[in-house]
Design a protein around this motif. Structure first.
Motif, PDB file in Angstrom:
ATOM      1  N   LEU A 109       1.184  -1.657   0.886  1.00  0.00           N
ATOM      2  CA  LEU A 109       1.657  -0.642  -0.051  1.00  0.00           C
ATOM      3  C   LEU A 109       2.413   0.437   0.707  1.00  0.00           C
ATOM      4  O   LEU A 109       1.990   0.862   1.782  1.00  0.00           O
ATOM      5  CB  LEU A 109       0.480  -0.013  -0.803  1.00  0.00           C
ATOM      6  CG  LEU A 109      -0.411  -0.961  -1.613  1.00  0.00           C
ATOM      7  CD1 LEU A 109      -1.566  -0.187  -2.235  1.00  0.00           C
ATOM      8  CD2 LEU A 109       0.377  -1.685  -2.687  1.00  0.00           C
ATOM      9  N   ILE A 118       5.040   2.695  -7.150  1.00  0.00           N
ATOM     10  CA  ILE A 118       4.811   1.327  -6.668  1.00  0.00           C
ATOM     11  C   ILE A 118       4.875   0.331  -7.820  1.00  0.00           C
ATOM     12  O   ILE A 118       5.484  -0.740  -7.706  1.00  0.00           O
ATOM     13  CB  ILE A 118       3.454   1.247  -5.939  1.00  0.00           C
ATOM     14  CG1 ILE A 118       3.532   1.977  -4.596  1.00  0.00           C
ATOM     15  CG2 ILE A 118       3.029  -0.209  -5.729  1.00  0.00           C
ATOM     16  CD1 ILE A 118       2.186   2.150  -3.917  1.00  0.00           C
ATOM     17  N   PRO A 158      -1.409   5.751  -1.651  1.00  0.00           N
ATOM     18  CA  PRO A 158      -2.313   4.715  -1.114  1.00  0.00           C
ATOM     19  C   PRO A 158      -3.415   5.238  -0.200  1.00  0.00           C
ATOM     20  O   PRO A 158      -4.526   4.707  -0.231  1.00  0.00           O
ATOM     21  CB  PRO A 158      -1.350   3.786  -0.360  1.00  0.00           C
ATOM     22  CG  PRO A 158      -0.066   3.891  -1.124  1.00  0.00           C
ATOM     23  CD  PRO A 158      -0.001   5.338  -1.551  1.00  0.00           C
TER      24      PRO A 158
END
Length: 329
Positions: A109, A118, A158
């Motif tokens: 990620l 994302i 993330p």
């Protein structure tokens, strides 16, 4: 063989060799035979587990299936299209329908993008899939699908998630475009055991709800047994045995498969003494210069001269095995 209309992915004699480099130049004839003649089919809504020790070519197979690596020869066919020769609109459609969940949730990620960004990215790359006005609602649906609260997690990054949560985000990204096939490249190997169980159960639930097919790659035989309808065993770039999960685990036909299964930890102390542990001699051969004939013969306790001169084909109707002297069923 399954009916042709039930097969979503067909792999035909797939080969991927990497040339060796030495001081900036290619060494004549030196190649790493990472994948060397792999063939299988994947049915709609099915899970094919691919298992083998480290270095057998599992991850290279995964990357080649989705087009991240170009094969040396052979083909990966999705319906009427060939993944590595498709161009333009055909290639764009293939990329939408075949997705991948990568092994490491910490590096798969983008740390500079929020969860919203994302999960929006697949729709930006494939703008014709969903109108802009509906994309945010779809992202919320995806997060709910993988067990995350959109109101809490949508604008986080993330580094603010645990490993299991990151992998859930990776799964949501893979499912965003409603693919037919998801290649899972060791998706739970970097996670704690309790989190592994959560992610595996999530994948099973999503398969029942969405009808997606999985190629599930792992070295953990317990995870493979739990999730797979069929299992394929790889050794040094080749498939040496495949079959229904229960049949392969209960009656392995290839010596390598039997040795792998004998290494699975047994939680009950009383059963440990009853199990025959098979210790293979020597180290795995180099994929640069694999043994002639059967590649497993240098570590096999029942190898003969025939094994050194003739390569056994992967043969058999329901439980094929590549061995001149398969074990009794």
């Amino acid at each position: 063989m399954p009916p042709s209309d039930d097969v979503v992915l067909r792999v035909e004699d797939l080969v991927k060799h990497f040339p060796l480099k030495r001081r900036g130049s290619l060494r004549a004839g030196g190649v790493v035979k990472a994948v060397d003649g792999v063939s299988f089919t994947l049915r709609r809504g099915e899970t094919l587990g691919v298992v083998g020790e480290s270095g057998c070519g599992k991850s290279t197979l995964a990357r080649t299936l989705v087009g991240l690596e170009k094969p040396t020869s052979g083909a990966v066919r999705f319906g009427d299209s060939t993944v590595h020769t498709a161009r333009g609109r055909e290639l764009r459609e293939l990329r939408r329908r075949i997705q991948i969940v990568l092994q490491d949730p910490y590096t798969s990620l983008n740390p500079r993008r929020s969860v919203r960004e994302i999960l929006l990215q697949p729709f930006e790359i494939h703008p014709d899939v969903l109108p802009k006005a509906r994309r945010l609602d779809r992202i919320r649906e995806l997060l709910d699908l993988v067990g995350l609260d959109a109101s809490l997690h949508l604008d986080r990054y993330p580094h603010q998630f645990s490993g299991g949560q990151r992998q859930r985000i990776g799964i949501a990204r893979a499912l965003a475009l409603q693919p037919d096939v998801v290649v899972c490249d060791e998706p739970v190997s970097a996670l704690d055991v309790s989190v592994q169980a959560q992610v595996v159960n999530l994948l099973e639930r999503l398969q029942k709800e969405l009808g997606v097919a999985y190629v599930f790659i792992a070295h953990d035989l317990s995870v493979i047994r739990h999730i797979s309808d069929r299992v394929a065993v790889m050794y040094l770039g080749k498939l040496v045995e495949s079959g229904p999960g229960a049949g392969l685990y209960d009656t392995p036909r290839h010596p390598y498969t039997k040795a792998l299964l004998s290494a699975v930890p047994v939680p009950e102390p009383g059963r440990r003494a009853q199990r025959q542990r098979i210790l293979l001699a020597g180290d795995p051969p180099s994929p640069v210069d694999p043994p002639s004939g059967c590649r497993f013969r240098t570590r096999c306790w029942q190898a003969t001269d025939t094994c050194a001169t003739e390569e056994p084909p992967l043969a058999g109707p329901d439980h094929p095995v590549a061995c001149h002297y398969p074990l009794a069923a």
